[in-house]
Design a protein around this motif. Structure first.
Motif, PDB file in Angstrom:
ATOM      1  N   GLU A 215       6.960 -10.398   3.793  1.00  0.00           N
ATOM      2  CA  GLU A 215       5.659 -10.038   4.362  1.00  0.00           C
ATOM      3  C   GLU A 215       4.656  -9.709   3.265  1.00  0.00           C
ATOM      4  O   GLU A 215       4.972  -9.020   2.299  1.00  0.00           O
ATOM      5  N   THR A 216       3.470 -10.192   3.399  1.00  0.00           N
ATOM      6  CA  THR A 216       2.412  -9.950   2.428  1.00  0.00           C
ATOM      7  C   THR A 216       1.436  -8.915   2.975  1.00  0.00           C
ATOM      8  O   THR A 216       1.023  -8.986   4.123  1.00  0.00           O
ATOM      9  N   PHE A 217       1.114  -7.928   2.152  1.00  0.00           N
ATOM     10  CA  PHE A 217       0.121  -6.932   2.518  1.00  0.00           C
ATOM     11  C   PHE A 217      -0.512  -6.405   1.241  1.00  0.00           C
ATOM     12  O   PHE A 217       0.046  -6.549   0.142  1.00  0.00           O
ATOM     13  N   PRO A 218      -1.682  -5.802   1.316  1.00  0.00           N
ATOM     14  CA  PRO A 218      -2.351  -5.312   0.115  1.00  0.00           C
ATOM     15  C   PRO A 218      -1.492  -4.264  -0.590  1.00  0.00           C
ATOM     16  O   PRO A 218      -0.959  -3.348   0.043  1.00  0.00           O
ATOM     17  N   LEU A 219      -1.368  -4.407  -1.897  1.00  0.00           N
ATOM     18  CA  LEU A 219      -0.542  -3.480  -2.670  1.00  0.00           C
ATOM     19  C   LEU A 219      -1.399  -2.364  -3.248  1.00  0.00           C
ATOM     20  O   LEU A 219      -2.532  -2.598  -3.679  1.00  0.00           O
ATOM     21  N   PRO A 220      -0.866  -1.145  -3.286  1.00  0.00           N
ATOM     22  CA  PRO A 220      -1.620  -0.039  -3.879  1.00  0.00           C
ATOM     23  C   PRO A 220      -1.727  -0.198  -5.387  1.00  0.00           C
ATOM     24  O   PRO A 220      -0.963  -0.949  -6.011  1.00  0.00           O
ATOM     25  N   THR A 221      -2.655   0.506  -5.979  1.00  0.00           N
ATOM     26  CA  THR A 221      -2.810   0.500  -7.434  1.00  0.00           C
ATOM     27  C   THR A 221      -1.513   0.950  -8.092  1.00  0.00           C
ATOM     28  O   THR A 221      -0.882   1.913  -7.670  1.00  0.00           O
ATOM     29  N   GLY A 222      -1.113   0.237  -9.125  1.00  0.00           N
ATOM     30  CA  GLY A 222       0.105   0.590  -9.845  1.00  0.00           C
ATOM     31  C   GLY A 222       1.312  -0.224  -9.452  1.00  0.00           C
ATOM     32  O   GLY A 222       2.384  -0.076 -10.033  1.00  0.00           O
ATOM     33  N   VAL A 223       1.154  -1.118  -8.453  1.00  0.00           N
ATOM     34  CA  VAL A 223       2.269  -1.947  -7.989  1.00  0.00           C
ATOM     35  C   VAL A 223       1.941  -3.422  -8.201  1.00  0.00           C
ATOM     36  O   VAL A 223       0.847  -3.878  -7.866  1.00  0.00           O
ATOM     37  N   THR A 224       2.898  -4.150  -8.756  1.00  0.00           N
ATOM     38  CA  THR A 224       2.782  -5.599  -8.890  1.00  0.00           C
ATOM     39  C   THR A 224       3.982  -6.229  -8.213  1.00  0.00           C
ATOM     40  O   THR A 224       5.106  -5.729  -8.327  1.00  0.00           O
ATOM     41  N   ARG A 225       3.736  -7.300  -7.499  1.00  0.00           N
ATOM     42  CA  ARG A 225       4.815  -7.999  -6.802  1.00  0.00           C
ATOM     43  C   ARG A 225       5.224  -9.230  -7.583  1.00  0.00           C
ATOM     44  O   ARG A 225       4.380 -10.024  -8.012  1.00  0.00           O
TER      45      ARG A 225
END
Length: 262
Positions: A215-225
């Motif tokens: 599932e794709t969703f906006p990531l918070p600052t500090g997280v990279t997928r």
């Protein structure tokens, strides 16, 4: 803040663990059932009723709820459950303990039969020259027996310290041992709940290893997928081009790092 420390989850981050657990689960249980029957036959004893895999699974889950502090100590839960089931089937206590111990030895021998993702070993070798590496796992793999463990300065089995992720204590213990502030550390793992969130709450950066179809969703600052852990090296190179990273320093630079396997 300069990045100095990388901490890694193990199962499904550095290798695909799904097949490993399926093979290990059936392998050690089937071995126990067959070996116990043969042992009783040789001794001229009437075989005790065969314990069932489904009941083994259900009972150890229930035991984890009853013994909440040890809910993540999976080896302990398995052995205690096997002892109880064997005794209930008619095996005497001493023999039940012996066979449960032997079955767990079989379990751990199968559990370490893993295949790291292609390129992971070489990547860790290179990263270890620039960063201090640690591992934090909820699993019970005997990591010190794997060649990959040579890259890690400190290894924590969080369940065995009664603090399975997302409990922050394993992360704090790792940071303390590696003498790093949260802002100097990056945690890499495949679980949003057990890896990414606790790291963020402590002020660490995080890499979420998630397949492209997740599932794709906006990531918070500090997280990279990333889709695969081996994409990490290229990412770090891009980050270091913005702010040069310095080689990690250890308290005793002339001595090899002391490793602890929880």
């Amino acid at each position: 803040m300069t990045l100095r420390v990388l901490t890694f989850d193990l199962d499904d981050t550095l290798w695909d663990n799904a097949g490993v657990m399926e093979r290990t689960e059936h392998g050690h249980f089937d071995w126990l059932v067959a070996s116990l029957v043969e042992w009783q036959r040789v001794r001229g004893e009437v075989p005790t009723p065969t314990i069932q895999l489904d009941e083994y699974r259900q009972r150890r889950i229930a035991l984890g709820h009853e013994q909440w502090a040890r809910r993540g100590d999976f080896s302990w839960l398995r052995e205690r459950t096997l002892v109880a089931l064997l005794e209930e089937s008619g095996v005497n206590r001493a023999a039940a303990q012996l066979w449960a111990t032997l079955a767990m030895a079989r379990f751990h021998a199968l559990r370490i039969q893993i295949t790291p993702f292609e390129g992971a070993d070489a990547m860790l070798e290179r990263l270890g020259q620039r960063y201090r590496l640690g591992s934090i796992t909820n699993g019970n793999v005997a990591f010190q027996q794997l060649p990959l463990s040579r890259h890690f300065e400190y290894c924590i089995a969080a369940g065995e310290m009664f603090a399975p992720k997302p409990d922050p204590r394993a992360f704090l213990a790792m940071l303390a041992h590696l003498e790093a502030k949260p802002t100097e550390a990056l945690h890499i793992g495949d679980s949003w709940q057990e890896d990414v969130l606790p790291a963020l709450r402590l002020g660490m950066q995080a890499i979420w290893i998630a397949p492209a179809e997740a599932e794709t969703f906006p990531l918070p600052t500090g997280v990279t997928r990333l889709a695969n852990v081996c994409e990490l090296e290229a990412l770090l190179e891009r980050l270091s081009s913005r702010q040069p990273a310095h080689p990690a320093t250890r308290p005793d630079a002339d001595e090899p790092p002391q490793r602890h396997h929880a």
